[in-house]
Design a protein around this motif. Sequence first.
Motif, PDB file in Angstrom:
ATOM      1  N   ALA A 106       4.682   1.513   3.544  1.00  0.00           N
ATOM      2  CA  ALA A 106       4.280   2.050   2.235  1.00  0.00           C
ATOM      3  C   ALA A 106       2.888   2.682   2.304  1.00  0.00           C
ATOM      4  CB  ALA A 106       4.331   0.964   1.153  1.00  0.00           C
ATOM      5  N   THR A 147       3.572  -4.257   3.499  1.00  0.00           N
ATOM      6  CA  THR A 147       3.210  -4.195   2.084  1.00  0.00           C
ATOM      7  C   THR A 147       4.454  -4.199   1.200  1.00  0.00           C
ATOM      8  OG1 THR A 147       3.277  -1.817   2.203  1.00  0.00           O
ATOM      9  CG2 THR A 147       1.132  -2.822   2.549  1.00  0.00           C
ATOM     10  N   PRO A 171       2.850  -9.040   0.302  1.00  0.00           N
ATOM     11  CA  PRO A 171       3.522  -9.471  -0.934  1.00  0.00           C
ATOM     12  C   PRO A 171       4.013 -10.908  -0.874  1.00  0.00           C
ATOM     13  CG  PRO A 171       4.551  -7.492  -0.006  1.00  0.00           C
ATOM     14  CD  PRO A 171       3.610  -8.009   1.008  1.00  0.00           C
ATOM     15  N   SER A 187       4.338   1.357 -12.535  1.00  0.00           N
ATOM     16  CA  SER A 187       3.983   0.586 -11.333  1.00  0.00           C
ATOM     17  C   SER A 187       5.173  -0.234 -10.839  1.00  0.00           C
ATOM     18  CB  SER A 187       2.795  -0.325 -11.637  1.00  0.00           C
ATOM     19  OG  SER A 187       2.505  -1.157 -10.531  1.00  0.00           O
TER      20      SER A 187
HETATM   21  N1  LIG Z   1      -1.685 -10.529  -0.686  1.00  0.00           N
HETATM   22  C1  LIG Z   1      -2.534  -9.770  -1.367  1.00  0.00           C
HETATM   23  O1  LIG Z   1      -3.713 -10.113  -1.530  1.00  0.00           O
HETATM   24  C2  LIG Z   1      -2.067  -8.464  -1.940  1.00  0.00           C
HETATM   25  C3  LIG Z   1      -3.019  -7.520  -2.336  1.00  0.00           C
HETATM   26  C4  LIG Z   1      -2.570  -6.289  -2.814  1.00  0.00           C
HETATM   27  C5  LIG Z   1      -1.215  -6.029  -2.928  1.00  0.00           C
HETATM   28  N2  LIG Z   1      -0.326  -6.996  -2.579  1.00  0.00           N
HETATM   29  C6  LIG Z   1       1.114  -6.745  -2.704  1.00  0.00           C
HETATM   30  O2  LIG Z   1       1.452  -5.732  -1.754  1.00  0.00           O
HETATM   31  C7  LIG Z   1       2.462  -4.895  -2.314  1.00  0.00           C
HETATM   32  C8  LIG Z   1       1.996  -3.439  -2.262  1.00  0.00           C
HETATM   33  O3  LIG Z   1       0.905  -3.269  -3.163  1.00  0.00           O
HETATM   34  P1  LIG Z   1       0.422  -1.804  -3.562  1.00  0.00           P
HETATM   35  O4  LIG Z   1      -0.655  -1.940  -4.533  1.00  0.00           O
HETATM   36  O5  LIG Z   1       0.215  -0.981  -2.355  1.00  0.00           O
HETATM   37  O6  LIG Z   1       1.771  -1.294  -4.291  1.00  0.00           O
HETATM   38  P2  LIG Z   1       2.131   0.138  -4.859  1.00  0.00           P
HETATM   39  O7  LIG Z   1       0.929   1.026  -4.857  1.00  0.00           O
HETATM   40  O8  LIG Z   1       2.843  -0.048  -6.141  1.00  0.00           O
HETATM   41  O9  LIG Z   1       3.171   0.702  -3.773  1.00  0.00           O
HETATM   42  C9  LIG Z   1       3.883   1.831  -4.126  1.00  0.00           C
HETATM   43  C10 LIG Z   1       4.297   2.563  -2.875  1.00  0.00           C
HETATM   44  O10 LIG Z   1       5.270   1.801  -2.157  1.00  0.00           O
HETATM   45  C11 LIG Z   1       6.092   2.701  -1.446  1.00  0.00           C
HETATM   46  N3  LIG Z   1       7.342   2.009  -1.148  1.00  0.00           N
HETATM   47  C12 LIG Z   1       8.140   1.349  -2.002  1.00  0.00           C
HETATM   48  N4  LIG Z   1       9.169   0.770  -1.333  1.00  0.00           N
HETATM   49  C13 LIG Z   1       8.983   1.075  -0.011  1.00  0.00           C
HETATM   50  C14 LIG Z   1       9.698   0.789   1.197  1.00  0.00           C
HETATM   51  N5  LIG Z   1      10.816   0.051   1.183  1.00  0.00           N
HETATM   52  N6  LIG Z   1       9.211   1.264   2.380  1.00  0.00           N
HETATM   53  C15 LIG Z   1       8.095   2.004   2.409  1.00  0.00           C
HETATM   54  N7  LIG Z   1       7.383   2.317   1.293  1.00  0.00           N
HETATM   55  C16 LIG Z   1       7.827   1.864   0.115  1.00  0.00           C
HETATM   56  C17 LIG Z   1       6.199   3.892  -2.351  1.00  0.00           C
HETATM   57  O11 LIG Z   1       6.225   5.047  -1.546  1.00  0.00           O
HETATM   58  P3  LIG Z   1       7.471   6.003  -1.557  1.00  0.00           P
HETATM   59  O12 LIG Z   1       7.769   6.319  -2.987  1.00  0.00           O
HETATM   60  O13 LIG Z   1       7.046   7.146  -0.732  1.00  0.00           O
HETATM   61  O14 LIG Z   1       8.563   5.188  -0.913  1.00  0.00           O
HETATM   62  C18 LIG Z   1       4.902   3.891  -3.158  1.00  0.00           C
HETATM   63  O15 LIG Z   1       3.999   4.890  -2.748  1.00  0.00           O
HETATM   64  C19 LIG Z   1       2.753  -5.435  -3.714  1.00  0.00           C
HETATM   65  O16 LIG Z   1       3.835  -6.341  -3.634  1.00  0.00           O
HETATM   66  C20 LIG Z   1       1.495  -6.191  -4.059  1.00  0.00           C
HETATM   67  O17 LIG Z   1       1.694  -7.206  -5.029  1.00  0.00           O
HETATM   68  C21 LIG Z   1      -0.717  -8.194  -2.088  1.00  0.00           C
END
Ligand SMILES: NC(=O)c1ccc[n+]([C@@H]2O[C@H](COP(=O)([O-])OP(=O)(O)OC[C@H]3O[C@@H](n4cnc5c(N)ncnc54)[C@H](OP(=O)(O)O)[C@@H]3O)[C@@H](O)[C@H]2O)c1
Length: 314
Positions: free
Chosen positions: A147, A207, A230, A288
């Motif tokens: 992602a 992610t 996640p 989101s």
């Molecule tokens: N542990 C922690 O401290 C922590 C911190 C931050 C975030 N997180 C978690 O990490 C995750 C990502 O966070 P984020 O803020 O980056 O989310 P986000 O900005 O909502 O991610 C959206 C992006 O994910 C891509 N995507 C969706 N499904 C995908 C897949 N199967 N393969 C590849 N890309 C995919 C989409 O791209 P396309 O449309 O091009 O597919 C989109 O650009 C969430 O679950 C969040 O809760 C955890």
Amino acid sequence: MQAMVFSRYGDESVLELTRRPDPVPGDGDVLVEVRAAGVNPVDWKHREGAVRNDRPFPQGIGWDVAGVVRATVPGGPAVGEAVYGMLPLPYGGAYQELAVLPASAVAPKPATLTFAEAAAVPLAALTAWQALEAAGAAAGLRVLVHAGAGGVGHFAVQLARHLGAHVTATASARNLEFLDRLGVDAPVDRAGADLAAAGPFDIVLDTVGGPTQHAAWPLLRPGGTLITLPEPVDEAHRLPGITARRVVVAPDGEALRRIGALIDTGSLHVEVQAVLPLAEAAQAHRVSERGRVRGKLVLALPGAAPMGAGRHDG
Ligand SMILES: NC(=O)c1ccc[n+]([C@@H]2O[C@H](COP(=O)([O-])OP(=O)(O)OC[C@H]3O[C@@H](n4cnc5c(N)ncnc54)[C@H](OP(=O)(O)O)[C@@H]3O)[C@@H](O)[C@H]2O)c1
């Protein structure tokens, strides 16, 4: 003050714009007049009840702020200074006119960013920073970022490139050109991606979770590192010789200062898909939750300069 709160767990309809007493900073805290609040998936996970804390309802929501310091502590930022920062998990409180943060969690707002752009940075960029640090990312290593067009991903790919790593990243076809512009060495269409052919990798940042985490293990070379964001590491899929751990982001004003320097020198681009008024937080959550945001969504607080009204609005 005006604040977006919720009084029970549920869908976007539980969000309510209301008036709340002004928050009172505790020892070591600063009080920030919020100009913009970043939106992260953890915000709607909190609203749904998947992320909980011990505070009574109504609860504040959101972790990312950019704004102006209204009250401070000795050694902290100056009153009137433009800052950005992340509130400590699991207590939200960014979607409101005044936010309380530890002084150690804030840094000067990058001078080249608007408040809206600055609010897009803290949680996602700190996550990317801390994940790469935990993985030991360094020059010459091969890093896969899933992602790569998302909030965390678009910071992670740029920071890994900045360290000198070779970066592969996944996204849907419409985002491959965006990954290319961010400097990704090998953008890969996530539909039908042959990641095994692009590997093996020294580091994989997951992610996405679920099947993406499970599929990550065999992509790593022996001695490689899997970082999950996640979800916790699913031990059922563990392969020997791979280090795997989940990183949970923590506030860090010093790291934000260094991230701000990378932004101001043009080494780190901040992508903001849209800025919505605070009153449209429910719509921001809907977008989101679909999981297709490129970069970040941001909420502008009443009185904040609209996006594009001037980059040097600090
Ligand atoms: N542990 C922690 O401290 C922590 C911190 C931050 C975030 N997180 C978690 O990490 C995750 C990502 O966070 P984020 O803020 O980056 O989310 P986000 O900005 O909502 O991610 C959206 C992006 O994910 C891509 N995507 C969706 N499904 C995908 C897949 N199967 N393969 C590849 N890309 C995919 C989409 O791209 P396309 O449309 O091009 O597919 C989109 O650009 C969430 O679950 C969040 O809760 C955890």
